[in-house]
Design a protein around this motif. Sequence first.
Motif, PDB file in Angstrom:
ATOM      1  N   ASN A   1       0.777  -1.286   0.001  1.00 52.38           N
ATOM      2  CA  ASN A   1       0.021  -0.023  -0.029  1.00 52.38           C
ATOM      3  C   ASN A   1       0.842   1.300  -0.054  1.00 52.38           C
ATOM      4  OD1 ASN A   1      -2.373  -1.363   0.091  1.00 52.38           O
ATOM      5  ND2 ASN A   1      -2.323  -1.591   2.295  1.00 52.38           N
ATOM      6  N   LEU A   2       1.997   1.245  -0.753  1.00 55.86           N
ATOM      7  CA  LEU A   2       2.658   2.552  -1.049  1.00 55.86           C
ATOM      8  C   LEU A   2       1.784   3.484  -1.628  1.00 55.86           C
ATOM      9  CD1 LEU A   2       5.519   3.943  -1.104  1.00 55.86           C
ATOM     10  CD2 LEU A   2       5.785   2.930  -3.434  1.00 55.86           C
TER      11      LEU A   2
ATOM     12  N   GLN B   1       3.377   7.036   2.648  1.00 54.63           N
ATOM     13  CA  GLN B   1       2.819   5.927   3.478  1.00 54.63           C
ATOM     14  C   GLN B   1       3.057   4.629   2.966  1.00 54.63           C
ATOM     15  OE1 GLN B   1      -1.183   7.224   4.211  1.00 54.63           O
ATOM     16  NE2 GLN B   1      -0.825   9.183   4.693  1.00 54.63           N
ATOM     17  N   PHE B   2       3.366   3.792   3.807  1.00 61.76           N
ATOM     18  CA  PHE B   2       3.493   2.252   3.291  1.00 61.76           C
ATOM     19  C   PHE B   2       3.379   1.323   4.460  1.00 61.76           C
ATOM     20  CE2 PHE B   2       7.759   4.146   3.881  1.00 61.76           C
ATOM     21  CZ  PHE B   2       8.242   3.151   4.674  1.00 61.76           C
ATOM     22  N   ALA B   3       3.463   0.276   4.420  1.00 60.23           N
ATOM     23  CA  ALA B   3       3.511  -0.645   5.370  1.00 60.23           C
ATOM     24  C   ALA B   3       4.324  -2.112   4.674  1.00 60.23           C
ATOM     25  CB  ALA B   3       2.157  -1.507   5.979  1.00 60.23           C
ATOM     26  N   SER B   4       4.956  -2.885   5.871  1.00 55.99           N
ATOM     27  CA  SER B   4       5.705  -3.936   5.378  1.00 55.99           C
ATOM     28  C   SER B   4       5.642  -4.908   6.376  1.00 55.99           C
ATOM     29  CB  SER B   4       7.276  -3.502   5.219  1.00 55.99           C
ATOM     30  OG  SER B   4       8.204  -4.638   4.965  1.00 55.99           O
ATOM     31  N   ASN B   5       6.098  -6.177   6.148  1.00 55.13           N
ATOM     32  CA  ASN B   5       6.115  -7.358   6.988  1.00 55.13           C
ATOM     33  C   ASN B   5       7.378  -7.626   7.570  1.00 55.13           C
ATOM     34  OD1 ASN B   5       3.181  -7.777   6.823  1.00 55.13           O
ATOM     35  ND2 ASN B   5       3.503  -9.275   5.160  1.00 55.13           N
ATOM     36  N   THR B   6       8.382  -6.885   7.069  1.00 52.21           N
ATOM     37  CA  THR B   6       9.801  -6.988   7.496  1.00 52.21           C
ATOM     38  C   THR B   6      10.068  -5.892   8.489  1.00 52.21           C
ATOM     39  OG1 THR B   6      10.269  -7.756   5.234  1.00 52.21           O
ATOM     40  CG2 THR B   6      12.129  -7.263   6.808  1.00 52.21           C
TER      41      THR B   6
ATOM     42  N   LEU C   1      -2.110  15.389  -5.305  1.00 49.57           N
ATOM     43  CA  LEU C   1      -2.117  14.091  -6.380  1.00 49.57           C
ATOM     44  C   LEU C   1      -1.629  13.006  -5.533  1.00 49.57           C
ATOM     45  CD1 LEU C   1      -2.252  13.040  -9.224  1.00 49.57           C
ATOM     46  CD2 LEU C   1       0.105  13.924  -9.477  1.00 49.57           C
ATOM     47  N   ILE C   2      -2.393  11.787  -5.630  1.00 48.85           N
ATOM     48  CA  ILE C   2      -2.186  10.696  -4.821  1.00 48.85           C
ATOM     49  C   ILE C   2      -1.554   9.691  -5.663  1.00 48.85           C
ATOM     50  CG2 ILE C   2      -2.859   9.038  -3.270  1.00 48.85           C
ATOM     51  CD1 ILE C   2      -4.774  11.241  -2.290  1.00 48.85           C
ATOM     52  N   TRP C   3      -0.392   9.046  -5.546  1.00 50.87           N
ATOM     53  CA  TRP C   3       0.370   8.041  -6.523  1.00 50.87           C
ATOM     54  C   TRP C   3       0.333   6.813  -5.641  1.00 50.87           C
ATOM     55  CZ3 TRP C   3       6.139   8.347  -7.993  1.00 50.87           C
ATOM     56  CH2 TRP C   3       6.394   7.247  -8.854  1.00 50.87           C
ATOM     57  N   ARG C   4      -0.334   5.932  -6.237  1.00 53.63           N
ATOM     58  CA  ARG C   4      -0.370   4.673  -5.434  1.00 53.63           C
ATOM     59  C   ARG C   4       0.334   3.216  -5.913  1.00 53.63           C
ATOM     60  NH1 ARG C   4      -5.866   6.501  -4.693  1.00 53.63           N
ATOM     61  NH2 ARG C   4      -6.313   7.075  -2.545  1.00 53.63           N
ATOM     62  N   ASN C   5       0.708   2.577  -5.128  1.00 56.78           N
ATOM     63  CA  ASN C   5       1.049   1.140  -5.477  1.00 56.78           C
ATOM     64  C   ASN C   5       0.807   0.289  -4.645  1.00 56.78           C
ATOM     65  OD1 ASN C   5       2.382   0.510  -8.279  1.00 56.78           O
ATOM     66  ND2 ASN C   5       4.027   1.707  -7.965  1.00 56.78           N
ATOM     67  N   GLU C   6       0.098  -0.815  -4.909  1.00 54.85           N
ATOM     68  CA  GLU C   6      -0.351  -1.868  -3.946  1.00 54.85           C
ATOM     69  C   GLU C   6       0.683  -2.680  -3.310  1.00 54.85           C
ATOM     70  OE1 GLU C   6      -3.605  -4.319  -5.155  1.00 54.85           O
ATOM     71  OE2 GLU C   6      -4.756  -2.580  -5.598  1.00 54.85           O
ATOM     72  N   LEU C   7       1.554  -2.849  -3.988  1.00 52.92           N
ATOM     73  CA  LEU C   7       2.837  -4.077  -3.762  1.00 52.92           C
ATOM     74  C   LEU C   7       4.149  -3.478  -4.730  1.00 52.92           C
ATOM     75  CD1 LEU C   7       3.788  -6.335  -2.032  1.00 52.92           C
ATOM     76  CD2 LEU C   7       3.051  -7.943  -3.977  1.00 52.92           C
TER      77      LEU C   7
END
Length: 520
Positions: A414-415, A479-484, A445-451
């Motif tokens: 969710n970048l 904004q982003f999240a990670s499992n590492t 302007l919102i730029w998104r990348n799911e993964l």
Amino acid sequence: MVVLAASVVTKTGKALVSRQFVDMTRIRIEGLLAAFPKLVNTGKQHTYVDTENVRYVYQPMETLYLVLVTNKQSNILEDLETMKLLSRILNEYEMDEESISENCFEIVFAFDEAISFGHREHINMQQIKTNLEMESHEEKLHKMIIQSKINDTKDIMKKKAMEIDKIKLEKKLESSRNSISSMGSGMGSGMGSGMGSGMGGGMGGGMGGSSAPSFGAEVGFGGTGMSQTSSYAMKKSSGAGKGMKLGKKKASLLDSFKQDTVVPELESPKASVVAPRAPVDPVTIDIEEKISCTMQSDGTLEGMDIQGNMSLEVHTEESSCIRVLAELGNNQGIQFKTHPNIDKALFNKNSTLGLKDPNRPFPTGSALGVLKWRLSPKDESMMPLQISCWPSVSGSDTYVNIEYEASEAFDLQNLQLVIPIPGNAPPQINSCDGDYQLDPRIGCLIWRNELVDDSNRSGSMEFVLSNVDPEGIYPIEVQFASNTLFCQIGVNGVVSCADEQPVRYSVSSKLQSDSYIVEA
């Protein structure tokens, strides 16, 4: 011309608004304003007074005075132009003490726009209003973040409400099943006893006669034998319990069947299918890290801070007296801190998290933070995501190229890059790796990348803006999240304090961006 101070004073010398533009003490300003009413001569036409050191240029405005304190070498014509501009500012308000006092801050800000370091700015009234009403992109971004948190909280509340309604429906269905089963057993016993006694009594009375005429009188439709025998049989069946009762419509068999068919309507086929509940482990362990980072537009790191937390939640009282067997890797530079109730010596010795009193249970039903850590790296190679922004001006257009490059150590989920867009014209998107959306409410302007993984470690976007300042696209929030995680920490097991027996548990770990900013 040098304006030392500008003030709005009463006829008695009380300053309602006062703004000094050069380095002067407050006592000096108050002394000059206190001496002003004594120097004003109402009989003269001119509106300036020269003293030994300064010059007062003033203008009566109803019951108040607008006063400029200047040096004696200032140009009186420029003083009058400045006076005219300041009076137009004050005309926006009612000229009484109460109104001026309530709007003193707005008046001082307007004075600052008209006069800078004692010199008059080349500005008109419309430009002053525009500057005072200037909107802040940082304020918009902050409001957007707050609104996003409010929306997330509302979603959580809706989910909790749906879970509560589901539990209530399950209880209602269960109670209806119990009531139906109890009614079925009662009706079966009543019908069996009633039919047996009624049929037995009726047939016994009819068949027990010794002569045929007696038998014919009893079964004849017009004779009295039938009514007497039926009456006897019904009284006997009613006395035996819950049987059929002829002659009473309220308790007839048909009414009983009607009542029996109404109850199952509560249980529809859809409602009867209840999803099985997922088994909940007695112990839940959540490991979370939050990263704050500030970088320049070329990707240079200015500061980075990582704060981690391990929280423990016990769901059953039987599993409350436990110890967590943690596993630590090479965590050089990371500072660990345990909860005050956790045995710190035990953790430092063999990485085990347990209470100082082994007989004391952990609280059930609420999460407890048992371990915290912090890391402040200065190495740019440790950044999970590096962003560079290259705005270039060509005539009236500004071409903006933004690139990101993710570290191989982190797969990002969710970048999202939130880019402020100055001006009213929407940007023209030339190229974009991923999805984008223009939100006119917040002007971003919102730029998104799911993964972001090995397939797309880098990405870029290019868009064009017209008649804007290139510096207006900052700050960019990421904004982003990670499992590492940065910290090499895990859980080897959870054991009981009493007998060292293993306890079932579940572990979740997550890295979340807290404040990831790109500045100009």
